[in-house]
Every structure is written in C-alpha cells, then in structure tokens.
Design an enzyme around this catalytic site. Structure first.
Site, PDB file in Angstrom:
ATOM      1  N   CYS A 286      14.111  -2.094  -3.618  1.00  0.00           N
ATOM      2  CA  CYS A 286      13.784  -0.863  -2.893  1.00  0.00           C
ATOM      3  C   CYS A 286      14.760   0.282  -3.191  1.00  0.00           C
ATOM      4  CB  CYS A 286      13.699  -1.148  -1.406  1.00  0.00           C
ATOM      5  SG  CYS A 286      12.778   0.125  -0.495  1.00  0.00           S
TER       6      CYS A 286
ATOM      7  N   GLU B  96      11.323 -10.119  -0.268  1.00  0.00           N
ATOM      8  CA  GLU B  96      12.258 -11.004   0.434  1.00  0.00           C
ATOM      9  C   GLU B  96      12.024 -11.039   1.931  1.00  0.00           C
ATOM     10  OE1 GLU B  96      14.128  -6.997   1.082  1.00  0.00           O
ATOM     11  OE2 GLU B  96      12.985  -7.972  -0.523  1.00  0.00           O
TER      12      GLU B  96
ATOM     13  N   HIS C 168       9.386  -5.159  -0.731  1.00  0.00           N
ATOM     14  CA  HIS C 168      10.330  -6.088  -0.096  1.00  0.00           C
ATOM     15  C   HIS C 168       9.760  -7.509  -0.097  1.00  0.00           C
ATOM     16  CE1 HIS C 168      13.397  -3.310   1.420  1.00  0.00           C
ATOM     17  NE2 HIS C 168      12.410  -2.466   1.668  1.00  0.00           N
TER      18      HIS C 168
END
Length: 346
Positions: free
Chosen positions: A146, A241, A239
């Site tokens: 990001c 994760e 994102h």
C-alpha cells in the site's frame, strides 16, 4: 516449514495460540534445514503496529517451503510513537544498523499513515529511502504494501500517486494478467483483495516506467506489479495481509469518530464486505446512534460481537499462495550463506 521463535517478540506466542506452527529456537537448532531471514519494516501507526506484525508473520509462516523463517521486525525514524509503543519497539525490534550487520534474504515494507500532501515531505521519507537504497544492493527481493508501494514508486520512478474522488474501501474482485509469471504460479485467476486508501498509482505511468502489472481490478485498479527485472521489487496496492475483521475494525473506528464528533458524516460501509444480515445490523445500529445523539443520551456500543461471525474471508488463500511463490523464488535465488549473497550485483 514454520516460523522460528528466535526472540521474545510476543507475536510468536500469539500466532501459536491462533493455531499457527511456530518452532522454538531449540527445536529449530536441532533441524538440519536451511534458514531464510526476512526483514519486516513496520511503519504502521501504534494502533496497528502489532496487528500488522502478526498479519505479515502469519503469511510468511504459512508458506510450505523446506526452510525455517526468521522474521526480523524493525522500523525507521520519523514516525510518531507513543511512549508505550516506543518502549515496545526498543525492546523487541532490531535497529536498522543491526539489520544491515546481520543481512537479509528478503524484506517486507508495510504501509504507514501520512499527514502531508506530498510523500517526500514526510519525516520518514529519508530514513525509508536509506533502507530502500541498501536493500537494492543487499536483499534478493523487497515486497511493498500500500503506502510503501506509493513511496517506492515515487522514489525510484518519480511517479506521484493521485488522489481519488473518495476513499476506496472494501473487498473487490481481481484478475491475474500474466498467468505464466512465476509469482502467480497455481493461484486462482479470479479472487478478492481488500483495499483501504484515498490515493492510487495508475496502470499507465507504471507501464511507461517498465513495470509489469500482474493483478488488477476493474474497480480497484492495479493491485500487484513488479519491477522491470520481474522480481527484485514486488508492489501491492491492496492489503492481502488483512485479517477477516480488519475492515470491520476500521469501520468501528470511524463510527466511534462520528459519535465523538470527530467526523461530520456517518461513515459508509466498506463495499462488498458485509452480507445482508450484517448490513441490517449496521443500519439498525446507525439509527440507534442517531436517535441517541438527538436525545442527548449515551449511544449504544458497537455490535462487533454480532457482526464478526457474519464476515467471510475471500482473499487469504490467494495471498498465501503469492507469498509462498515469492519466498520460494527468494529461496532459489539467494546464497545458502546470507552474508555471501548480500550484494546481488556482485
């Protein structure tokens, strides 16, 4: 093979409690298996510092390469920290000097919160630039998330991110663009990725700079790209994760800001994230808050316990597969002795 608990970092025990396989250092030393040392440059604000640690360490530890993963968290100067968070960092994190001395096989750079219209005015800009310059010569591959992606493409290719009309916030469908690329080996051709950002790096300037777009979305735009050499720098704009409840916690934070008068509008829902039942709960809660504020009484508590069981995760398997492919290539390309392979151009 799993993560190795080589320090007292609390994230190891938290991952173990969540069912992840984590070796003690004693167990690791009894195995005749190669190590990979992965740096985690964590630039996230205090509220997300530990959660981000766990998210990326879980992605690394879930890979099934025949290797032991040593994750080394560190950070850079120029990021505002509370006294408590600074004590945590001082106790559990490596310094950048220590990172350089030990060497790394791979590096992950997280996002960060910013307060300036131009990234090069952020206090962390020069410290981050120093890390990136070192990593380009001494680390096999760097994976950026990001804001880190926005910062590095500005540093390396002079591409400025562009503000969007509104916040891109939700879970969006994506497709891969180059099925033959080794980073995309054996992953689904269509899958979801969470996004949470106000700015974007678009496809055209990236391609003009020689980068290859690997994953994109009709709604969210570019998600994943790689440097011209196809591997040394890997960029995520979304994102992958994120935990299942990460967007829920962001939504809860914004609702709390509205209740406290810190934002004027009631926050919209993250797109394509809540099911119909969850939407009904959030709508009812919104009306209860508005009624309570109008009557001057205490607003009701956020219904997190009712919403969380209704959430679906539609991105984690693909995220694991991509990170697994990334670390597998790192394994293939790095020298068995980390210090001997520090300079990639040698």
């Amino acid at each position: 093979m799993p993560l190795v608990e080589h320090t007292a970092l609390p994230a190891f025990e938290k991952l173990r409690q969540r069912g992840e396989k984590v070796l003690t250092l004693k167990q690791a030393l009894h195995q005749d298996i190669r190590e990979l040392h992965v740096g985690l440059l964590n630039m996230m604000p205090d509220a997300a510092l530990i959660a981000t640690e766990i998210q990326f360490m879980r992605l690394v530890g879930s890979c099934n390469q025949i290797v032991q993963f040593y994750v080394h968290p560190f950070t850079v100067e120029g990021l505002p920290r509370s006294e408590e968070s600074q004590e945590y960092i001082d106790h559990y994190y490596n310094t950048f000097a220590e990172i350089k001395a030990m060497g790394l096989d791979a590096l992950i750079v997280t996002g960060a919160n910013v307060s300036n219209p131009s990234l090069d005015r952020e206090p962390f800009w020069e410290p981050l630039k120093e890390v990136v310059e070192w990593a380009q010569d001494h680390v096999t591959s760097v994976l950026c998330s990001c804001l880190a992606t926005h910062a590095l493409v500005k540093q390396l290719y002079h591409i400025d991110r562009q503000p969007m009309a509104g916040k891109l916030w939700g879970v969006y469908p994506h497709r891969i663009k180059h099925q033959e690329h080794p980073l995309l080996r054996d992953i689904n051709t269509r899958f979801d990725v969470p996004h949470s950002r106000f700015n974007a790096i678009h496809k055209e300037p990236l391609e003009r700079a020689g980068l290859t777009i690997l994953i994109e979305s009709d709604v969210a735009g570019v998600h994943m790209a790689v440097s011209p050499d196809q591997f040394s720098l890997v960029y995520f704009q979304g994102h992958p994760e994120y935990d299942t409840n990460s967007l829920l916690k962001e939504y809860k934070r914004e609702v709390c800001r509205f209740k406290l008068g810190q934002r004027q509008d009631y926050p919209p829902l993250p797109e394509a994230y809540f099911c119909d039942d969850a939407i009904a709960i959030t709508q009812r809660h919104q009306q209860e808050i508005l009624d309570a504020l109008a009557q001057g009484v205490e607003p009701p508590a956020f219904p997190e316990a009712h919403l969380e069981p209704l959430l679906d995760n539609t991105w984690r398997d693909t995220a694991k597969s991509i990170v697994n492919n990334w670390l597998g290539l790192v394994y293939e390309k790095t020298n068995f002795e980390r210090q001997r392979s520090q300079n990639r151009s040698a």
